[in-house]
Design a protein around this motif. Structure first.
Motif, mmCIF file in Angstrom:
data_model
loop_
_atom_site.group_PDB
_atom_site.id
_atom_site.type_symbol
_atom_site.label_atom_id
_atom_site.label_comp_id
_atom_site.label_asym_id
_atom_site.label_seq_id
_atom_site.Cartn_x
_atom_site.Cartn_y
_atom_site.Cartn_z
ATOM 1 N N ARG A 1 -9.570 -7.137 -13.817
ATOM 2 C CA ARG A 1 -8.523 -6.171 -13.483
ATOM 3 C C ARG A 1 -7.677 -5.876 -14.725
ATOM 4 N NH1 ARG A 1 -7.493 -9.105 -8.370
ATOM 5 N NH2 ARG A 1 -8.173 -7.802 -6.619
ATOM 6 N N THR B 1 -2.526 -1.448 -10.253
ATOM 7 C CA THR B 1 -2.540 -0.381 -9.253
ATOM 8 C C THR B 1 -3.940 0.216 -9.151
ATOM 9 O OG1 THR B 1 -0.223 0.190 -9.716
ATOM 10 C CG2 THR B 1 -1.529 1.824 -8.558
ATOM 11 N N ASP B 2 -4.414 0.397 -7.918
ATOM 12 C CA ASP B 2 -5.631 1.165 -7.682
ATOM 13 C C ASP B 2 -5.382 2.103 -6.505
ATOM 14 O OD1 ASP B 2 -5.863 -0.332 -5.354
ATOM 15 O OD2 ASP B 2 -7.468 -1.618 -6.122
ATOM 16 N N GLU B 3 -6.430 2.703 -5.972
ATOM 17 C CA GLU B 3 -6.245 3.706 -4.921
ATOM 18 C C GLU B 3 -5.806 3.097 -3.594
ATOM 19 O OE1 GLU B 3 -10.412 2.199 -4.954
ATOM 20 O OE2 GLU B 3 -9.029 3.038 -6.452
ATOM 21 N N SER B 4 -5.935 1.802 -3.429
ATOM 22 C CA SER B 4 -5.622 1.200 -2.131
ATOM 23 C C SER B 4 -4.313 0.417 -2.095
ATOM 24 C CB SER B 4 -6.758 0.272 -1.679
ATOM 25 O OG SER B 4 -6.922 -0.793 -2.606
ATOM 26 N N THR C 1 -0.935 -1.710 -4.656
ATOM 27 C CA THR C 1 -0.278 -2.091 -5.908
ATOM 28 C C THR C 1 0.053 -3.577 -5.838
ATOM 29 O OG1 THR C 1 0.670 0.101 -6.271
ATOM 30 C CG2 THR C 1 1.735 -1.734 -7.399
ATOM 31 N N ASP D 1 0.820 -1.215 0.000
ATOM 32 C CA ASP D 1 0.000 0.000 0.000
ATOM 33 C C ASP D 1 0.847 1.256 0.000
ATOM 34 O OD1 ASP D 1 1.014 -0.012 2.555
ATOM 35 O OD2 ASP D 1 -0.928 -0.238 3.561
#
Length: 200
Positions: free
Chosen positions: A158, A175-178, A180, A132
């Protein structure tokens, strides 16, 4: 008084002949030419060298071919990561041949990182990383500098970015907001994609 002179002694050869003796040495037994023995000697020498070398490689293959993999249970590492705030997805439904060899969770500078190493069905090595922290820092830590992007691929909902590392190994990054997610190693891209699909 005059002393009579004895006749000169005959030549040694003549004396020998007179006594029934011969001065000629007995002929030596004929020897085999060195050239006749040389190929055979070379074959024998090579056999002496090659037999133990061949035995060594046979023994090595026997010792390394059927050695059991010393696997680990990665579930405690996932539980630890979750307890530290990182809800990393775990693979589900992987077929036989995927053997986890290492698993650990680390925390530093406010970031949590989970790493699980696998031996793939083909015998390659693969590393699954979830973190994170900053995506750029994770990529540098895992793929080092200079990974070359090779395109995007959607796997089970994904969208992953595929890379080729400086070592020539494939890698997948999501990768997202929460968090990798990184899947990389000397396994084939097909195996990396199969693992990424199993993450759901």
């Amino acid at each position: 008084m005059v002393t009579a002179t004895r006749p000169a002694v005959a030549a040694r050869g003549a004396v020998g002949q007179d006594c029934g003796m011969s001065s000629t040495a007995a002929p030596a037994a004929p020897s085999r030419p060195r050239g006749d023995r040389r190929p055979r000697d070379m074959v024998i020498s090579l056999a002496v060298l090659l037999v133990p070398i061949g035995a060594f490689f046979l023994l090595w293959g026997f010792l390394t071919s059927d050695q059991p993999v010393n696997g680990v249970d990665p579930r405690p590492a996932y539980t630890e990561a979750e307890g530290l705030g990182l809800d990393a997805p775990a693979p589900e439904g992987l077929p036989d041949g995927w053997d986890p060899l290492s698993a650990q969770t680390t925390q530093g500078d406010g970031a949590v990182t989970l790493r699980v190493g696998y031996q793939t069905p083909s015998g390659g090595g693969m590393q699954y990383v979830a973190g994170d922290g900053l995506a750029e820092e994770i990529l540098v830590a895992e793929l080092r500098d200079g990974p070359r992007p090779t395109g995007a691929v959607t796997l089970d909902g994904r969208e992953w970015m595929s890379y080729l590392t400086v070592d020539g190994n494939p890698a997948l990054v999501y990768t997202d907001e929460s968090m990798t997610l990184v899947v990389h190693g000397d396994a084939s891209m097909a195996e990396l994609e199969a693992f990424a699909k199993a993450l759901g």
